[in-house]
Scaffold this motif. Structure first.
Motif, PDB file in Angstrom:
ATOM      1  N   MET A   1      -6.201   1.078  -4.850  1.00 29.43           N
ATOM      2  CA  MET A   1      -5.201   2.140  -4.778  1.00 29.43           C
ATOM      3  C   MET A   1      -4.487   2.308  -6.113  1.00 29.43           C
ATOM      4  SD  MET A   1      -3.639   1.356  -1.002  1.00 29.43           S
ATOM      5  CE  MET A   1      -4.668   1.462   0.482  1.00 29.43           C
TER       6      MET A   1
ATOM      7  N   GLY B   1      -7.868   8.595   1.068  1.00 31.70           N
ATOM      8  CA  GLY B   1      -8.286   8.715  -0.321  1.00 31.70           C
ATOM      9  C   GLY B   1      -8.620  10.146  -0.697  1.00 31.70           C
ATOM     10  N   TRP B   2      -9.265  10.854   0.227  1.00 27.55           N
ATOM     11  CA  TRP B   2      -9.589  12.258  -0.015  1.00 27.55           C
ATOM     12  C   TRP B   2      -8.318  13.096  -0.084  1.00 27.55           C
ATOM     13  CZ3 TRP B   2      -8.717  16.466   3.284  1.00 27.55           C
ATOM     14  CH2 TRP B   2      -9.315  17.673   2.880  1.00 27.55           C
TER      15      TRP B   2
ATOM     16  N   LEU C   1       1.144   4.104  -3.010  1.00 26.79           N
ATOM     17  CA  LEU C   1       0.614   5.444  -2.782  1.00 26.79           C
ATOM     18  C   LEU C   1       1.711   6.494  -2.806  1.00 26.79           C
ATOM     19  CD1 LEU C   1      -1.974   4.655   0.037  1.00 26.79           C
ATOM     20  CD2 LEU C   1      -2.463   5.182  -2.353  1.00 26.79           C
TER      21      LEU C   1
ATOM     22  N   LEU D   1      -8.861   5.315   6.003  1.00 25.46           N
ATOM     23  CA  LEU D   1      -8.643   5.053   4.575  1.00 25.46           C
ATOM     24  C   LEU D   1      -9.457   6.020   3.715  1.00 25.46           C
ATOM     25  CD1 LEU D   1      -8.561   1.140   4.459  1.00 25.46           C
ATOM     26  CD2 LEU D   1      -6.632   2.707   4.149  1.00 25.46           C
ATOM     27  N   GLY D   2     -10.636   6.416   4.213  1.00 20.96           N
ATOM     28  CA  GLY D   2     -11.423   7.405   3.498  1.00 20.96           C
ATOM     29  C   GLY D   2     -10.739   8.767   3.493  1.00 20.96           C
TER      30      GLY D   2
ATOM     31  N   TYR E   1     -10.879   3.483  -6.326  1.00 21.40           N
ATOM     32  CA  TYR E   1     -10.457   3.277  -4.934  1.00 21.40           C
ATOM     33  C   TYR E   1     -11.663   3.263  -4.003  1.00 21.40           C
ATOM     34  CZ  TYR E   1      -8.661   4.359  -0.287  1.00 21.40           C
ATOM     35  OH  TYR E   1      -8.401   4.338   1.058  1.00 21.40           O
ATOM     36  N   TRP E   2     -12.584   4.200  -4.213  1.00 21.57           N
ATOM     37  CA  TRP E   2     -13.746   4.291  -3.333  1.00 21.57           C
ATOM     38  C   TRP E   2     -14.633   3.061  -3.470  1.00 21.57           C
ATOM     39  CZ3 TRP E   2     -13.245   7.746   0.272  1.00 21.57           C
ATOM     40  CH2 TRP E   2     -12.407   8.844   0.038  1.00 21.57           C
TER      41      TRP E   2
ATOM     42  N   LEU F   1      -7.776  10.277  -4.748  1.00 25.07           N
ATOM     43  CA  LEU F   1      -7.868   9.022  -5.484  1.00 25.07           C
ATOM     44  C   LEU F   1      -9.191   8.950  -6.257  1.00 25.07           C
ATOM     45  CD1 LEU F   1      -6.411   6.515  -2.860  1.00 25.07           C
ATOM     46  CD2 LEU F   1      -5.229   7.727  -4.690  1.00 25.07           C
TER      47      LEU F   1
ATOM     48  N   LEU G   1     -13.025   0.423  -1.379  1.00 21.59           N
ATOM     49  CA  LEU G   1     -13.211   0.725   0.038  1.00 21.59           C
ATOM     50  C   LEU G   1     -14.614   0.335   0.489  1.00 21.59           C
ATOM     51  CD1 LEU G   1     -12.150   1.852   2.684  1.00 21.59           C
ATOM     52  CD2 LEU G   1     -12.781   4.154   1.915  1.00 21.59           C
TER      53      LEU G   1
ATOM     54  N   GLY H   1      -7.006   3.579  -8.616  1.00 18.38           N
ATOM     55  CA  GLY H   1      -7.423   4.924  -8.234  1.00 18.38           C
ATOM     56  C   GLY H   1      -6.375   5.978  -8.524  1.00 18.38           C
TER      57      GLY H   1
ATOM     58  N   TRP I   1       0.841  -1.198   0.000  1.00 15.64           N
ATOM     59  CA  TRP I   1       0.000   0.000   0.000  1.00 15.64           C
ATOM     60  C   TRP I   1       0.881   1.256   0.000  1.00 15.64           C
ATOM     61  CZ3 TRP I   1      -3.776  -1.192   4.674  1.00 15.64           C
ATOM     62  CH2 TRP I   1      -4.724  -2.145   4.281  1.00 15.64           C
TER      63      TRP I   1
END
Length: 293
Positions: free
Chosen positions: A287, A232-233, A40, A228-229, A241-242, A237, A245, A290, A36
């Motif tokens: 990921m 992503g924000w 990222l 994780l949210g 990705y969402w 992403l 999730l 995204g 991960w």
């Protein structure tokens, strides 16, 4: 160096069992947060050489940790149903053999760490006392799984800094998510040993939380999803990705409801633990897509 030379099991198989390479779920679940992090940190395009270093580094580190754990617990494991057949517990291997194998595993990890930058190498060194001390935590600390979670968190810090040379805000969101995720799945793992641990007088998060263990796991997974949210924000992403999730949240929710059953057979806890490997790879796919799609 072997105590049971007449054993029908080949020595190499016994060593593989000591390293837990016959049970890949535990090896992969450490590798996932490291992957991960490098994905990222590099916007989805990590160097192949770095991927190989991280993959083999996590394998060597987890192997060393397993041997160290079994060395500390060689007199406890024979009293636990799940662990009594481990090579050091069953005396299929001697303590001297275990020490040699642990030293070789740590040496392999150190050799790979030399490839990394000074910050990452320093984090590798800092992780060693946590890895060695984790098995002792169950004797003195009420939630030893937290120590393991911190050890897992080093996989994020080491891999991220190896990729970009520094720690960023997003790094800490991923670190926090990894720590909470690890607390969740390792508490599930501990729930299968709760009766044995109570009898032996050793600590675990499953004992600490008691009848609220399932709710604790649910809270840890909820915290993981929230972080994780935020991650992503923070990294902007894409929708792929969402979607992954959302899938992970659904699967964690299903696990939470399974754990509400107090009569759950012991093997089911192990299966739920292993299912988190799949969840981790689903998120990894999210990921990558995204970032790149």
């Amino acid at each position: 160096m072997l105590t049971e030379s007449n054993s029908p099991e080949p020595t190499w198989q016994i060593i593989l069992r000591l390293l837990r390479w016959d049970k890949p779920a535990g090896r992969l679940i450490l590798m996932i947060p490291a992957l991960w992090a490098i994905v990222l940190a590099t916007n989805g395009t990590p160097p192949v050489t770095l991927i190989l270093v991280i993959v083999f580094g996590t394998l060597a580190t987890s192997a060393a940790g397993c041997v160290v754990n079994d060395l500390w617990d060689r007199d406890i494991d024979p009293e636990v149903e799940r662990t009594r057949t481990r090579p050091l517990a069953s005396r299929a291997l001697t303590v001297k053999t275990g020490l040699v194998i642990a030293a070789v595993a740590f040496a392999c990890a150190a050799g790979l760490a030399v490839y990394l930058n000074p910050l990452s190498f320093g984090l590798c060194v800092a992780a060693v006392p946590v890895i060695i001390g984790y098995p002792l935590a169950k004797r003195v600390f009420p939630i030893p799984q937290l120590v393991l979670s911190i050890a897992w968190g080093f996989a994020v810090l080491i891999s991220w800094t190896a990729a970009v040379g520094n720690l960023q805000t997003a790094t800490w969101f991923l670190w926090g998510a990894t720590v909470l995720w690890t607390l969740g799945f390792d508490t599930i793992y501990a729930m299968s040993d709760r009766e044995d641990d109570l009898r032996l007088g050793v600590n675990s998060s499953a004992i600490f939380f008691g009848q609220q263990s399932a709710n604790a796991v649910g809270s840890f997974f909820l915290g993981t999803a929230i972080l994780l949210g935020i991650l992503g924000w923070n990294l902007h992403l894409n929708w792929e990705y969402w979607l992954t999730l959302i899938i992970a949240i659904f699967l964690w929710s299903r696990q939470y409801w399974q754990l509400q059953n107090p009569e759950l057979p012991r093997p089911i806890y192990g299966k739920i633990f292993s299912d988190n490997v799949g969840i981790g790879f689903v998120l990894l796919a999210g990921m990558i897509s995204g970032l790149l799609l």
